[in-house]
Design a protein around this motif. Structure first.
Motif, PDB file in Angstrom:
ATOM      1  N   LEU A 145       0.824  -1.207   0.000  1.00 25.55           N
ATOM      2  CA  LEU A 145       0.000   0.000   0.000  1.00 25.55           C
ATOM      3  C   LEU A 145       0.858   1.258   0.000  1.00 25.55           C
ATOM      4  O   LEU A 145       0.579   2.214  -0.734  1.00 25.55           O
ATOM      5  CB  LEU A 145      -0.921  -0.006   1.220  1.00 25.55           C
ATOM      6  N   TYR A 146       1.945   1.258   0.780  1.00 25.44           N
ATOM      7  CA  TYR A 146       2.782   2.459   0.867  1.00 25.44           C
ATOM      8  C   TYR A 146       3.761   2.557  -0.298  1.00 25.44           C
ATOM      9  O   TYR A 146       4.144   3.663  -0.699  1.00 25.44           O
ATOM     10  CB  TYR A 146       3.469   2.514   2.228  1.00 25.44           C
ATOM     11  N   LEU A 147       4.154   1.421  -0.864  1.00 23.63           N
ATOM     12  CA  LEU A 147       4.898   1.475  -2.124  1.00 23.63           C
ATOM     13  C   LEU A 147       4.018   2.070  -3.219  1.00 23.63           C
ATOM     14  O   LEU A 147       4.465   2.898  -4.027  1.00 23.63           O
ATOM     15  CB  LEU A 147       5.354   0.069  -2.531  1.00 23.63           C
ATOM     16  N   LEU A 148       2.750   1.667  -3.231  1.00 21.87           N
ATOM     17  CA  LEU A 148       1.803   2.171  -4.225  1.00 21.87           C
ATOM     18  C   LEU A 148       1.618   3.680  -4.078  1.00 21.87           C
ATOM     19  O   LEU A 148       1.561   4.402  -5.081  1.00 21.87           O
ATOM     20  CB  LEU A 148       0.464   1.458  -4.070  1.00 21.87           C
ATOM     21  N   GLN A 149       1.524   4.178  -2.860  1.00 20.58           N
ATOM     22  CA  GLN A 149       1.349   5.612  -2.643  1.00 20.58           C
ATOM     23  C   GLN A 149       2.498   6.403  -3.258  1.00 20.58           C
ATOM     24  O   GLN A 149       2.287   7.412  -3.938  1.00 20.58           O
ATOM     25  CB  GLN A 149       1.263   5.920  -1.151  1.00 20.58           C
ATOM     26  N   GLY A 150       3.720   5.951  -3.013  1.00 24.10           N
ATOM     27  CA  GLY A 150       4.874   6.643  -3.581  1.00 24.10           C
ATOM     28  C   GLY A 150       4.861   6.626  -5.097  1.00 24.10           C
ATOM     29  O   GLY A 150       5.144   7.633  -5.749  1.00 24.10           O
ATOM     30  N   MET A 151       4.507   5.491  -5.687  1.00 19.05           N
ATOM     31  CA  MET A 151       4.463   5.366  -7.136  1.00 19.05           C
ATOM     32  C   MET A 151       3.389   6.257  -7.745  1.00 19.05           C
ATOM     33  O   MET A 151       3.621   6.933  -8.759  1.00 19.05           O
ATOM     34  CB  MET A 151       4.216   3.906  -7.527  1.00 19.05           C
ATOM     35  N   VAL A 152       2.221   6.265  -7.133  1.00 16.75           N
ATOM     36  CA  VAL A 152       1.104   7.041  -7.677  1.00 16.75           C
ATOM     37  C   VAL A 152       1.393   8.540  -7.595  1.00 16.75           C
ATOM     38  O   VAL A 152       1.120   9.287  -8.544  1.00 16.75           O
ATOM     39  CB  VAL A 152      -0.205   6.697  -6.944  1.00 16.75           C
ATOM     40  N   VAL A 153       1.929   9.007  -6.471  1.00 18.87           N
ATOM     41  CA  VAL A 153       2.252  10.428  -6.342  1.00 18.87           C
ATOM     42  C   VAL A 153       3.270  10.837  -7.397  1.00 18.87           C
ATOM     43  O   VAL A 153       3.130  11.886  -8.039  1.00 18.87           O
ATOM     44  CB  VAL A 153       2.770  10.742  -4.925  1.00 18.87           C
ATOM     45  N   LYS A 154       4.291  10.025  -7.580  1.00 18.76           N
ATOM     46  CA  LYS A 154       5.307  10.310  -8.597  1.00 18.76           C
ATOM     47  C   LYS A 154       4.688  10.444  -9.982  1.00 18.76           C
ATOM     48  O   LYS A 154       4.892  11.443 -10.682  1.00 18.76           O
ATOM     49  CB  LYS A 154       6.330   9.174  -8.600  1.00 18.76           C
ATOM     50  N   THR A 165       5.602   8.807 -17.185  1.00 19.35           N
ATOM     51  CA  THR A 165       6.411   8.127 -16.182  1.00 19.35           C
ATOM     52  C   THR A 165       6.468   6.642 -16.497  1.00 19.35           C
ATOM     53  O   THR A 165       5.443   6.045 -16.832  1.00 19.35           O
ATOM     54  CB  THR A 165       5.804   8.319 -14.777  1.00 19.35           C
ATOM     55  N   THR A 166       7.643   6.054 -16.394  1.00 18.75           N
ATOM     56  CA  THR A 166       7.766   4.613 -16.593  1.00 18.75           C
ATOM     57  C   THR A 166       7.489   3.898 -15.271  1.00 18.75           C
ATOM     58  O   THR A 166       7.600   4.485 -14.190  1.00 18.75           O
ATOM     59  CB  THR A 166       9.170   4.238 -17.077  1.00 18.75           C
ATOM     60  N   PHE A 167       7.135   2.642 -15.393  1.00 13.41           N
ATOM     61  CA  PHE A 167       6.880   1.841 -14.197  1.00 13.41           C
ATOM     62  C   PHE A 167       8.132   1.788 -13.325  1.00 13.41           C
ATOM     63  O   PHE A 167       8.051   1.894 -12.096  1.00 13.41           O
ATOM     64  CB  PHE A 167       6.459   0.435 -14.598  1.00 13.41           C
ATOM     65  N   ALA A 168       9.300   1.647 -13.959  1.00 12.41           N
ATOM     66  CA  ALA A 168      10.556   1.542 -13.210  1.00 12.41           C
ATOM     67  C   ALA A 168      10.840   2.817 -12.419  1.00 12.41           C
ATOM     68  O   ALA A 168      11.274   2.760 -11.266  1.00 12.41           O
ATOM     69  CB  ALA A 168      11.712   1.235 -14.162  1.00 12.41           C
ATOM     70  N   ASP A 169      10.615   3.977 -13.050  1.00 12.28           N
ATOM     71  CA  ASP A 169      10.858   5.244 -12.362  1.00 12.28           C
ATOM     72  C   ASP A 169       9.922   5.398 -11.162  1.00 12.28           C
ATOM     73  O   ASP A 169      10.341   5.825 -10.087  1.00 12.28           O
ATOM     74  CB  ASP A 169      10.650   6.413 -13.325  1.00 12.28           C
ATOM     75  N   ALA A 170       8.654   5.067 -11.368  1.00 10.22           N
ATOM     76  CA  ALA A 170       7.685   5.182 -10.277  1.00 10.22           C
ATOM     77  C   ALA A 170       8.032   4.215  -9.147  1.00 10.22           C
ATOM     78  O   ALA A 170       7.952   4.575  -7.961  1.00 10.22           O
ATOM     79  CB  ALA A 170       6.275   4.912 -10.806  1.00 10.22           C
ATOM     80  N   PHE A 171       8.403   3.002  -9.506  1.00 14.10           N
ATOM     81  CA  PHE A 171       8.736   2.003  -8.489  1.00 14.10           C
ATOM     82  C   PHE A 171       9.965   2.424  -7.696  1.00 14.10           C
ATOM     83  O   PHE A 171      10.042   2.208  -6.483  1.00 14.10           O
ATOM     84  CB  PHE A 171       8.979   0.647  -9.150  1.00 14.10           C
ATOM     85  N   SER A 172      10.923   3.060  -8.366  1.00 11.97           N
ATOM     86  CA  SER A 172      12.132   3.530  -7.686  1.00 11.97           C
ATOM     87  C   SER A 172      11.786   4.552  -6.603  1.00 11.97           C
ATOM     88  O   SER A 172      12.327   4.504  -5.493  1.00 11.97           O
ATOM     89  CB  SER A 172      13.091   4.163  -8.704  1.00 11.97           C
ATOM     90  N   VAL A 173      10.870   5.456  -6.905  1.00 11.28           N
ATOM     91  CA  VAL A 173      10.445   6.444  -5.914  1.00 11.28           C
ATOM     92  C   VAL A 173       9.716   5.760  -4.764  1.00 11.28           C
ATOM     93  O   VAL A 173       9.912   6.095  -3.592  1.00 11.28           O
ATOM     94  CB  VAL A 173       9.544   7.513  -6.568  1.00 11.28           C
ATOM     95  N   GLY A 174       8.861   4.777  -5.093  1.00  9.06           N
ATOM     96  CA  GLY A 174       8.152   4.045  -4.054  1.00  9.06           C
ATOM     97  C   GLY A 174       9.088   3.357  -3.079  1.00  9.06           C
ATOM     98  O   GLY A 174       8.869   3.385  -1.859  1.00  9.06           O
ATOM     99  N   ILE A 175      10.152   2.758  -3.610  1.00  2.61           N
ATOM    100  CA  ILE A 175      11.144   2.076  -2.764  1.00  2.61           C
ATOM    101  C   ILE A 175      11.873   3.077  -1.874  1.00  2.61           C
ATOM    102  O   ILE A 175      12.036   2.871  -0.662  1.00  2.61           O
ATOM    103  CB  ILE A 175      12.154   1.305  -3.631  1.00  2.61           C
ATOM    104  N   LYS A 176      12.313   4.200  -2.458  1.00  3.15           N
ATOM    105  CA  LYS A 176      13.082   5.189  -1.706  1.00  3.15           C
ATOM    106  C   LYS A 176      12.276   5.817  -0.579  1.00  3.15           C
ATOM    107  O   LYS A 176      12.810   6.141   0.483  1.00  3.15           O
ATOM    108  CB  LYS A 176      13.584   6.280  -2.648  1.00  3.15           C
ATOM    109  N   LYS A 177      10.983   5.987  -0.815  1.00  3.74           N
ATOM    110  CA  LYS A 177      10.156   6.688   0.164  1.00  3.74           C
ATOM    111  C   LYS A 177       9.328   5.747   1.041  1.00  3.74           C
ATOM    112  O   LYS A 177       8.517   6.215   1.845  1.00  3.74           O
ATOM    113  CB  LYS A 177       9.205   7.661  -0.557  1.00  3.74           C
ATOM    114  N   PHE A 178       9.549   4.461   0.925  1.00  2.00           N
ATOM    115  CA  PHE A 178       8.718   3.503   1.656  1.00  2.00           C
ATOM    116  C   PHE A 178       8.815   3.678   3.168  1.00  2.00           C
ATOM    117  O   PHE A 178       7.792   3.762   3.866  1.00  2.00           O
ATOM    118  CB  PHE A 178       9.099   2.072   1.288  1.00  2.00           C
ATOM    119  N   LEU A 179      10.018   3.740   3.713  1.00  2.00           N
ATOM    120  CA  LEU A 179      10.177   3.815   5.165  1.00  2.00           C
ATOM    121  C   LEU A 179       9.578   5.093   5.761  1.00  2.00           C
ATOM    122  O   LEU A 179       8.839   5.016   6.748  1.00  2.00           O
ATOM    123  CB  LEU A 179      11.651   3.674   5.546  1.00  2.00           C
TER     124      LEU A 179
END
Length: 324
Positions: A145-154, A165-179
């Motif tokens: 859920l929180y990975l998704l939030q980061g990806m969607v905002v990006k 936006t590519t899936f990879a770019d969005a996923f990268s932001v989700g990972i970085k901002k997860f914690l």
């Protein structure tokens, strides 16, 4: 989309915008929100319609707002609830592959595991294995859920700026901002739970005040407590508007859940006294989570953008530049 004003005749209220896609869009002064006098070469953000018309136009930096046009009010921007909802679903439409693909993986699959566990426990299977599946599904759903939030905002902020936006770019932001997203969610949830236990109203107030914590983390790179304070500042003066928006999204979520859940009940769900239909549960429960997660995340991104536009005159160019 963004662009710049080619012409604007204040007397007739007619003008043209050159979009960054190279097309010309006509507009009237009623399309400018808040009402303002646009100058030639003024950078604007707008919604492009199919008939080459620009609507919901917002100046990227606050122009002069006259007392006659603002009805004698102050210099604050105008918060438009309809515009937030429109931008929410426009962002979903423009990024459907990323939003629903990510949601299917990050929250859909965990809900499939949980559905298997629930079915196992309700149909006489092993209670232990069912409970394990439910717990694993719940943990994975929380992470997703929180990975998704980061990806969607990006992706949403980029789409407001006319960028893809590519899936990879969005996923990268989700990972970085997860914690930080997870940490903020834990603190906000504990605070709201305490508020609900005490008198309900404080919990609702906190939910409204902290409604745009996630975008503050993703876009502005703020920490946990700084994002809570930033959300409090942005929502100040607009909290009744935000509350109304949250009520709309909650009702929409109920409608989605009731519509999809009705299928499960119609095919033998537990509320009818029948045996749960495993196949239907495996479809309906993840589907509700996917739709709710996408709409809620995109709605928060759109709300954040509207608040910054209304309070600070910040356009999508400034918001999206953080990703450049």
């Amino acid at each position: 989309m963004r662009g710049e004003v080619l012409t604007f005749d204040e007397a007739t209220g007619l003008g043209f915008i050159l979009g960054d896609d190279g097309a010309r869009y006509s507009f009237t002064k009623e399309d400018v929100q808040p009402p303002s006098v646009l100058e030639r070469s003024q950078r604007v953000d707008f919604i492009a319609e199919k008939d080459w018309r620009a609507q919901q136009i917002i100046a990227m930096r606050p122009p002069l707002i006259t007392s006659a046009m603002s009805g004698g009010g102050g210099g604050a921007g105008v918060f438009d609830l309809g515009r937030v909802i429109q931008r929410t679903f426009t962002a979903i439409k423009q990024n459907a592959a990323i939003f629903f693909g990510a949601a299917a993986i990050l929250v859909g699959l965990p809900n499939v595991l949980a559905a298997f566990g629930q079915s196992s426990m309700l149909t006489g299977g092993s209670e232990m294995s069912g409970l394990v599946l439910i717990m694993i599904g719940a943990v994975l759903n929380l992470i997703g859920l929180y990975l998704l939030q980061g990806m969607v905002v990006k992706a949403a902020v980029n789409s407001f700026n006319g960028k893809t936006t590519t899936f990879a770019d969005a996923f990268s932001v989700g990972i970085k901002k997860f914690l930080p997203l997870l940490g903020t969610a834990i603190i906000a949830t504990l605070g709201m739970m305490l508020g609900f236990v005490l008198l309900i109203v404080p919990g609702i107030m906190l939910a409204v005040m902290w409604s745009v914590c996630s975008p503050a983390i993703v876009v502005e790179k703020r920490g946990v407590f700084a994002s809570l304070q930033r959300s409090r500042e942005l929502t100040k003066g607009y909290r009744w508007h935000v509350f109304g928006l949250l009520v709309i999204y909650v009702i929409l979520s109920w409608i989605i859940g009731a519509a999809i859940g009705g299928l499960s009940l119609a095919t033998g769900g537990t509320l009818t006294g029948g045996t749960p239909n495993l196949m239907v549960s495996l479809i309906t429960e993840p589907l509700v989570s996917i739709l709710s997660g996408v709409v809620a995340s995109a709605g928060v991104a759109s709300l954040y953008y509207e608040l910054r536009s209304a309070k600070e005159g910040v356009g999508s160019e400034e918001l999206a530049s953080i990703f450049d």
